[in-house]
Design an enzyme around this catalytic site. Sequence first.
Site, PDB file in Angstrom:
ATOM      1  N   TYR A 142      -8.065  13.673 -27.157  1.00  0.00           N
ATOM      2  CA  TYR A 142      -7.111  12.836 -26.439  1.00  0.00           C
ATOM      3  C   TYR A 142      -6.493  13.621 -25.290  1.00  0.00           C
ATOM      4  O   TYR A 142      -5.654  14.496 -25.515  1.00  0.00           O
ATOM      5  CB  TYR A 142      -6.008  12.352 -27.395  1.00  0.00           C
ATOM      6  CG  TYR A 142      -6.464  11.362 -28.451  1.00  0.00           C
ATOM      7  CD1 TYR A 142      -7.660  10.661 -28.321  1.00  0.00           C
ATOM      8  CD2 TYR A 142      -5.683  11.108 -29.573  1.00  0.00           C
ATOM      9  CE1 TYR A 142      -8.064   9.742 -29.285  1.00  0.00           C
ATOM     10  CE2 TYR A 142      -6.085  10.188 -30.542  1.00  0.00           C
ATOM     11  CZ  TYR A 142      -7.280   9.508 -30.386  1.00  0.00           C
ATOM     12  OH  TYR A 142      -7.678   8.599 -31.338  1.00  0.00           O
ATOM     13  N   LYS A 173     -14.105  11.207 -30.962  1.00  0.00           N
ATOM     14  CA  LYS A 173     -13.374   9.936 -31.014  1.00  0.00           C
ATOM     15  C   LYS A 173     -12.588   9.900 -29.724  1.00  0.00           C
ATOM     16  O   LYS A 173     -11.740  10.771 -29.475  1.00  0.00           O
ATOM     17  CB  LYS A 173     -12.451   9.993 -32.221  1.00  0.00           C
ATOM     18  CG  LYS A 173     -11.630   8.782 -32.516  1.00  0.00           C
ATOM     19  CD  LYS A 173     -11.063   9.014 -33.903  1.00  0.00           C
ATOM     20  CE  LYS A 173     -10.184   7.946 -34.480  1.00  0.00           C
ATOM     21  NZ  LYS A 173      -9.232   7.308 -33.670  1.00  0.00           N
TER      22      LYS A 173
HETATM   23  P1  FBP Z   1      -5.570   3.411 -34.073  1.00  0.00           P
HETATM   24  O1  FBP Z   1      -6.829   2.584 -34.095  1.00  0.00           O
HETATM   25  O2  FBP Z   1      -4.473   2.801 -34.871  1.00  0.00           O
HETATM   26  O3  FBP Z   1      -5.174   3.726 -32.644  1.00  0.00           O
HETATM   27  O4  FBP Z   1      -5.938   4.769 -34.791  1.00  0.00           O
HETATM   28  C1  FBP Z   1      -6.741   5.728 -34.180  1.00  0.00           C
HETATM   29  C2  FBP Z   1      -5.974   7.023 -34.057  1.00  0.00           C
HETATM   30  O5  FBP Z   1      -6.776   8.022 -33.463  1.00  0.00           O
HETATM   31  C3  FBP Z   1      -5.422   7.541 -35.355  1.00  0.00           C
HETATM   32  O6  FBP Z   1      -6.341   8.314 -36.075  1.00  0.00           O
HETATM   33  C4  FBP Z   1      -4.225   8.299 -34.893  1.00  0.00           C
HETATM   34  O7  FBP Z   1      -3.206   8.306 -35.831  1.00  0.00           O
HETATM   35  C5  FBP Z   1      -3.763   7.514 -33.721  1.00  0.00           C
HETATM   36  O8  FBP Z   1      -4.863   6.831 -33.205  1.00  0.00           O
HETATM   37  C6  FBP Z   1      -3.166   8.377 -32.660  1.00  0.00           C
HETATM   38  O9  FBP Z   1      -2.586   7.521 -31.739  1.00  0.00           O
HETATM   39  P2  FBP Z   1      -1.915   8.028 -30.401  1.00  0.00           P
HETATM   40  O10 FBP Z   1      -2.938   7.783 -29.331  1.00  0.00           O
HETATM   41  O11 FBP Z   1      -0.728   7.126 -30.241  1.00  0.00           O
HETATM   42  O12 FBP Z   1      -1.564   9.470 -30.571  1.00  0.00           O
END
Ligand code: FBP
Length: 259
Positions: A142, A173
């Site tokens: 991310y 992911k």
């Molecule tokens: P969601 O489908 O609810 O977005 O979950 C995917 C995820 O990667 C989770 O594993 C993690 O808790 C969350 O998104 C993190 O979200 P953010 O982008 O807000 O940090």
Amino acid sequence: MRTVKGIDEFLTDGRSILLAYDQGLEHGPTDFNEKNLDPAYIMEIAEKGGFNGVIFQKGVAEKYYDGRVPLIIKVNGKANLYKGEPVSKQICSVEEAVSLGAKAVGYTIYLGSQFEADMFAEFGKLHEDARKYGLPVIAWIYPRGAAIKNDTAPEIVAYAARTGLELGADAVKIKYTGDPKTFSWAVRNAGKVKVYMSGGPKAPTEHDFLMQVEGAIQAGATGLAVGRNVWQSEDPVATAKRLRQIVIEGKRIEQPAYH
Ligand code: FBP
């Protein structure tokens, strides 16, 4: 060439859907209602919805995981109360994850954060440990922090995908770019690394979400690792069925009727 076969456990005809439930730590209880705050309910959705894997932090796994679907343990995590540059540190060892029944481990890297180097180094060690157990490693990549202006810009998402390949992840992911063409650039940059689309906050309508899913699959994604768009749905098992139709069976979604 070293290979890790374990990830095939999650794949049905080369595709899979994974149910993510680490938001209790990552976001806190405001994500939950009275039903989905209970991890036992999530285990039920994972089984009845035909998910290929469920993703828990170690605490939830220890008390609620019952073997009905393959387990992936997120080995790092953070809360979201502190709003500075993001960093997520390891809180569960590979050995512990294996002892809890994990068939894969997950780790979040905030690409572009001031603390990126710390997470790269920790991921490197985790990767080495996971290889000793033959366990696949899924990297949540991310892009985030003051340096990142738009985390779904095509070049940023493609950079995230490529980072997974460079660091040795078996799967990444990543967030959806918004259209299949730009997402396919990210998928191609990931090379042999499997690409899972991340869900994000609940979309305004289920159809909106299914459109994203279809776009990601058309772009070559392996599947989804999704949480809120499933367990916040009115009928999570029915939502899961529609996701399986698109991801596993390759069906096209029906267009809504306009009157
Ligand atoms: P969601 O489908 O609810 O977005 O979950 C995917 C995820 O990667 C989770 O594993 C993690 O808790 C969350 O998104 C993190 O979200 P953010 O982008 O807000 O940090």
